[in-house]
Design a protein around this motif. Structure first.
Motif, PDB file in Angstrom:
ATOM      1  N   HIS A  97       0.837  -1.200   0.000  1.00 52.86           N
ATOM      2  CA  HIS A  97       0.000   0.000   0.000  1.00 52.86           C
ATOM      3  C   HIS A  97       0.873   1.251   0.000  1.00 52.86           C
ATOM      4  CE1 HIS A  97       0.252   1.085   4.323  1.00 52.86           C
ATOM      5  NE2 HIS A  97       0.253  -0.213   4.577  1.00 52.86           N
ATOM      6  N   VAL A  98       0.221   2.405  -0.154  1.00 54.66           N
ATOM      7  CA  VAL A  98       0.992   3.632  -0.410  1.00 54.66           C
ATOM      8  C   VAL A  98       0.997   4.612   0.760  1.00 54.66           C
ATOM      9  CG1 VAL A  98       0.571   3.500  -2.901  1.00 54.66           C
ATOM     10  CG2 VAL A  98      -0.995   4.834  -1.487  1.00 54.66           C
ATOM     11  N   VAL A  99       0.214   4.314   1.800  1.00 54.00           N
ATOM     12  CA  VAL A  99       0.083   5.295   2.877  1.00 54.00           C
ATOM     13  C   VAL A  99       0.965   4.914   4.072  1.00 54.00           C
ATOM     14  CG1 VAL A  99      -2.222   6.134   2.258  1.00 54.00           C
ATOM     15  CG2 VAL A  99      -1.995   4.119   3.726  1.00 54.00           C
TER      16      VAL A  99
ATOM     17  N   PRO B 149      -5.750   4.608   8.570  1.00 51.73           N
ATOM     18  CA  PRO B 149      -6.706   3.487   8.599  1.00 51.73           C
ATOM     19  C   PRO B 149      -6.221   2.283   7.783  1.00 51.73           C
ATOM     20  CG  PRO B 149      -7.861   5.568   8.261  1.00 51.73           C
ATOM     21  CD  PRO B 149      -6.400   5.893   8.222  1.00 51.73           C
ATOM     22  N   LYS B 150      -5.693   2.556   6.583  1.00 52.68           N
ATOM     23  CA  LYS B 150      -5.252   1.429   5.742  1.00 52.68           C
ATOM     24  C   LYS B 150      -3.999   0.774   6.315  1.00 52.68           C
ATOM     25  CE  LYS B 150      -4.192   2.454   1.411  1.00 52.68           C
ATOM     26  NZ  LYS B 150      -4.481   2.716  -0.011  1.00 52.68           N
ATOM     27  N   GLY B 151      -3.063   1.608   6.796  1.00 58.57           N
ATOM     28  CA  GLY B 151      -1.837   1.063   7.377  1.00 58.57           C
ATOM     29  C   GLY B 151      -2.163   0.172   8.568  1.00 58.57           C
TER      30      GLY B 151
ATOM     31  N   HIS C 160     -12.898   1.997   4.681  1.00 59.49           N
ATOM     32  CA  HIS C 160     -13.069   3.450   4.709  1.00 59.49           C
ATOM     33  C   HIS C 160     -11.747   4.171   4.943  1.00 59.49           C
ATOM     34  CE1 HIS C 160     -17.273   2.885   4.753  1.00 59.49           C
ATOM     35  NE2 HIS C 160     -17.455   2.713   6.042  1.00 59.49           N
ATOM     36  N   ASN C 161     -11.660   5.365   4.356  1.00 55.79           N
ATOM     37  CA  ASN C 161     -10.751   6.379   4.885  1.00 55.79           C
ATOM     38  C   ASN C 161     -11.651   7.521   5.333  1.00 55.79           C
ATOM     39  OD1 ASN C 161      -9.021   8.529   5.381  1.00 55.79           O
ATOM     40  ND2 ASN C 161      -7.422   7.659   4.121  1.00 55.79           N
ATOM     41  N   GLY C 162     -12.384   8.109   4.383  1.00 57.13           N
ATOM     42  CA  GLY C 162     -13.343   9.140   4.809  1.00 57.13           C
ATOM     43  C   GLY C 162     -13.612  10.158   3.723  1.00 57.13           C
TER      44      GLY C 162
ATOM     45  N   PHE D 152      -4.332  21.590  -9.165  1.00 56.52           N
ATOM     46  CA  PHE D 152      -4.608  20.642  -8.076  1.00 56.52           C
ATOM     47  C   PHE D 152      -4.141  19.251  -8.467  1.00 56.52           C
ATOM     48  CE2 PHE D 152      -7.516  24.019  -7.142  1.00 56.52           C
ATOM     49  CZ  PHE D 152      -7.604  24.033  -5.747  1.00 56.52           C
ATOM     50  N   ARG D 153      -3.436  18.606  -7.555  1.00 56.77           N
ATOM     51  CA  ARG D 153      -3.112  17.208  -7.788  1.00 56.77           C
ATOM     52  C   ARG D 153      -4.373  16.370  -7.535  1.00 56.77           C
ATOM     53  NH1 ARG D 153      -3.570  12.352  -4.453  1.00 56.77           N
ATOM     54  NH2 ARG D 153      -2.581  10.771  -5.729  1.00 56.77           N
ATOM     55  N   ILE D 154      -4.609  15.416  -8.469  1.00 56.69           N
ATOM     56  CA  ILE D 154      -5.718  14.485  -8.263  1.00 56.69           C
ATOM     57  C   ILE D 154      -5.211  13.053  -8.439  1.00 56.69           C
ATOM     58  CG2 ILE D 154      -7.607  16.026  -8.951  1.00 56.69           C
ATOM     59  CD1 ILE D 154      -7.498  14.512 -11.717  1.00 56.69           C
ATOM     60  N   MET D 155      -6.019  12.099  -7.968  1.00 54.32           N
ATOM     61  CA  MET D 155      -5.740  10.690  -8.241  1.00 54.32           C
ATOM     62  C   MET D 155      -6.102  10.426  -9.705  1.00 54.32           C
ATOM     63  SD  MET D 155      -7.152   8.953  -4.732  1.00 54.32           S
ATOM     64  CE  MET D 155      -8.520  10.036  -4.372  1.00 54.32           C
ATOM     65  N   SER D 156      -5.774   9.232 -10.189  1.00 47.44           N
ATOM     66  CA  SER D 156      -5.935   8.983 -11.633  1.00 47.44           C
ATOM     67  C   SER D 156      -7.393   8.692 -12.003  1.00 47.44           C
ATOM     68  CB  SER D 156      -5.046   7.821 -12.055  1.00 47.44           C
ATOM     69  OG  SER D 156      -5.338   6.712 -11.231  1.00 47.44           O
TER      70      SER D 156
ATOM     71  N   SER E 263      -6.792  12.137   7.556  1.00 47.05           N
ATOM     72  CA  SER E 263      -5.685  11.253   7.965  1.00 47.05           C
ATOM     73  C   SER E 263      -4.537  11.295   6.960  1.00 47.05           C
ATOM     74  CB  SER E 263      -6.164   9.823   8.218  1.00 47.05           C
ATOM     75  OG  SER E 263      -6.166   9.064   7.055  1.00 47.05           O
ATOM     76  N   ASN E 264      -4.837  11.414   5.663  1.00 44.42           N
ATOM     77  CA  ASN E 264      -3.739  11.523   4.686  1.00 44.42           C
ATOM     78  C   ASN E 264      -3.067  12.890   4.756  1.00 44.42           C
ATOM     79  OD1 ASN E 264      -3.958   8.927   3.755  1.00 44.42           O
ATOM     80  ND2 ASN E 264      -5.025   9.444   1.879  1.00 44.42           N
ATOM     81  N   ILE E 265      -3.857  13.927   4.993  1.00 39.33           N
ATOM     82  CA  ILE E 265      -3.276  15.280   5.082  1.00 39.33           C
ATOM     83  C   ILE E 265      -2.355  15.362   6.303  1.00 39.33           C
ATOM     84  CG2 ILE E 265      -3.818  17.744   5.457  1.00 39.33           C
ATOM     85  CD1 ILE E 265      -6.456  17.269   3.896  1.00 39.33           C
TER      86      ILE E 265
ATOM     87  N   LEU F  61     -15.473  11.307  -1.609  1.00 37.82           N
ATOM     88  CA  LEU F  61     -15.108  10.157  -0.775  1.00 37.82           C
ATOM     89  C   LEU F  61     -13.733   9.608  -1.145  1.00 37.82           C
ATOM     90  CD1 LEU F  61     -16.155   7.858   1.214  1.00 37.82           C
ATOM     91  CD2 LEU F  61     -16.778   6.629  -0.870  1.00 37.82           C
ATOM     92  N   LEU F  62     -12.981   9.212  -0.120  1.00 30.62           N
ATOM     93  CA  LEU F  62     -11.758   8.436  -0.379  1.00 30.62           C
ATOM     94  C   LEU F  62     -11.855   7.132   0.413  1.00 30.62           C
ATOM     95  CD1 LEU F  62      -8.064   9.747  -0.296  1.00 30.62           C
ATOM     96  CD2 LEU F  62      -8.757   7.367  -0.257  1.00 30.62           C
ATOM     97  N   ASP F  63     -12.295   6.099  -0.278  1.00 27.85           N
ATOM     98  CA  ASP F  63     -12.351   4.772   0.333  1.00 27.85           C
ATOM     99  C   ASP F  63     -11.519   3.810  -0.517  1.00 27.85           C
ATOM    100  OD1 ASP F  63     -13.862   5.392   2.526  1.00 27.85           O
ATOM    101  OD2 ASP F  63     -15.528   4.064   2.038  1.00 27.85           O
ATOM    102  N   TYR F  64     -11.420   2.580  -0.054  1.00 28.00           N
ATOM    103  CA  TYR F  64     -10.536   1.626  -0.723  1.00 28.00           C
ATOM    104  C   TYR F  64     -11.261   0.332  -1.090  1.00 28.00           C
ATOM    105  CZ  TYR F  64      -7.237   4.627   1.743  1.00 28.00           C
ATOM    106  OH  TYR F  64      -6.550   5.709   2.215  1.00 28.00           O
ATOM    107  N   LEU F  65     -10.731  -0.300  -2.143  1.00 27.13           N
ATOM    108  CA  LEU F  65     -11.176  -1.651  -2.464  1.00 27.13           C
ATOM    109  C   LEU F  65     -10.029  -2.588  -2.092  1.00 27.13           C
ATOM    110  CD1 LEU F  65     -13.515  -3.196  -3.800  1.00 27.13           C
ATOM    111  CD2 LEU F  65     -12.277  -3.067  -5.952  1.00 27.13           C
TER     112      LEU F  65
HETATM  113  C1  SIN Z   1      -4.413   6.449  -0.394  1.00 28.96           C
HETATM  114  O1  SIN Z   1      -5.057   6.864   0.583  1.00 28.96           O
HETATM  115  O2  SIN Z   1      -4.207   5.266  -0.619  1.00 28.96           O
HETATM  116  C2  SIN Z   1      -3.812   7.453  -1.338  1.00 28.96           C
HETATM  117  C3  SIN Z   1      -4.767   8.505  -1.722  1.00 28.96           C
HETATM  118  C4  SIN Z   1      -4.214   9.437  -2.776  1.00 28.96           C
HETATM  119  O3  SIN Z   1      -3.591   8.996  -3.745  1.00 28.96           O
HETATM  120  O4  SIN Z   1      -4.451  10.653  -2.630  1.00 28.96           O
END
Ligand code: SIN
Length: 332
Positions: free
Chosen positions: A35-37, A42-44, A147-149, A170-174, A214-216, A235-239
């Motif tokens: 994972h990347v965080v 929450p994910k970690g 969830h992240n949130g 602004f940076r965005i996800m893909s 949490s990411n910020i 929303l920023l959640d995960y699969l």
């Molecule tokens: C993540 O929470 O896994 C990364 C989110 C992002 O790329 O901004």
């Protein structure tokens, strides 16, 4: 006769020995979880809890190796690596599946969910459960949502109304939905990996980004972004994902146990997410490095009016059934 018996006994002893050796030396199944965080997210924490549970319930049979902070793969590579068998599990943000399915884009529609309870109702309902299988034709399988949130907007200047974002990078996800969302307010979206965001902000190559508390906090974006608008606009959640080949290749009893451990770890991660959306926000306030802007209802409505029309552009490719089910999940 006597020598025949002796041969038989020796053969039996040798066979038993071989079984014993095989049993003792059978290598454990290794699950690499990338994972990347950071680990204090929450994910970690979910990934570490998963490791702890699996290794307690299946000692010597399954080992989990967790790789945080994009150490093994960034989000742009992890799914390809999974299909090649180089990693067995990951939990990319739902915004990072565009190459594999258009339907998961539903989660990126701005101002779709009223709160995390609505997100839960949608994810656990029939439409959300069907979406877990939306990547199966590509050899991937969603095992659950984590969830992240809700996301906030951070920037180098205050963002109160959409006009404040005009012309800013602004940076965005893909995600094409997220690109359209920023274009709708006249901003310039840039798709960049998570691992590059801090440097892009620090060097002022970009003006802002959107992310969860949490990411910020964990990636210190608040130290290089003097303003955070509490917009809760998306929303920023995960699969949590695996490859069908790996998953179906597991012995049945092991697969059942691993899934139980994962469900327990996800429940734990979701609790962490709920706590961190409050505590990490507070830590950012306490740091005094960034001012948090609370929007008035009128200001918020301006963002809704600008961003929500994006839905129309994507609802056909997402599938109306998913959009409608998500809207319905807002009703308790
Ligand atoms: C993540 O929470 O896994 C990364 C989110 C992002 O790329 O901004």
């Amino acid at each position: 006769m006597k020598s025949n018996k002796l041969v038989m006994v020796s053969l039996l002893a040798a066979a038993l020995c071989m079984v014993a050796v095989t049993t003792v030396s059978a290598a454990p199944i290794v699950i690499k979880f990338s994972h990347v965080v950071a680990e204090n997210t929450p994910k970690g924490q979910m990934a570490n809890k998963f490791k702890e549970l699996v290794e307690k319930k299946l000692p010597g049979k399954v080992e989990v190796e967790v790789f945080p902070n994009s150490q093994l793969f960034g989000d742009n590579k992890v799914l390809e690596a999974m299909m090649l068998g180089d990693v067995q599990m990951a939990a990319p943000s739902l915004s990072k599946f565009k190459k594999y399915t258009k339907s998961l884009q539903v989660f990126d529609l701005p101002f779709l969910f009223d709160d995390m309870a609505a997100v839960d109702r949608f994810q656990q309902g029939p439409a959300g459960q069907k979406l877990l299988h939306s990547v199966e034709s590509k050899g991937l399988l969603g095992l659950g949502y984590l969830h992240n949130g809700l996301k906030q907007l951070s920037a180098s200047s205050p963002l109160r109304v959409p006009a404040d974002a005009k012309g800013k990078k602004f940076r965005i996800m893909s995600s094409d939905v997220l690109a359209a969302q920023f274009e709708a307010v006249g901003a310039m979206p840039l798709k960049k990996p998570f691992s590059e965001v801090f440097t892009l902000l620090q060097t002022k190559a970009i003006d802002g980004q959107e992310n969860t508390w949490s990411n910020i906090y964990s990636k210190k974006f608040y130290e290089v972004q003097p303003y955070i608008t509490e917009s809760n606009h998306g929303l920023l959640d995960y699969l949590v994902i695996t490859s069908t080949e790996f998953w179906n290749g597991l012995p049945d009893d092991i697969r059942v146990e691993v899934k139980k451990c994962l469900d327990e770890a996800i429940a734990f991660g979701n609790k962490v997410a709920a706590e961190k959306s409050v505590s990490d926000r507070q830590k950012i306030i306490d740091s005094k490095r960034s001012t948090i802007i609370e929007l008035t209802p009128e200001q918020r409505q301006q963002w809704v009016d600008k961003m929500k029309p994006v839905w129309k552009k994507f609802e056909d490719e997402i599938g109306k059934e998913y959009v409608n089910a998500a809207i319905a999940a807002n009703k308790k």
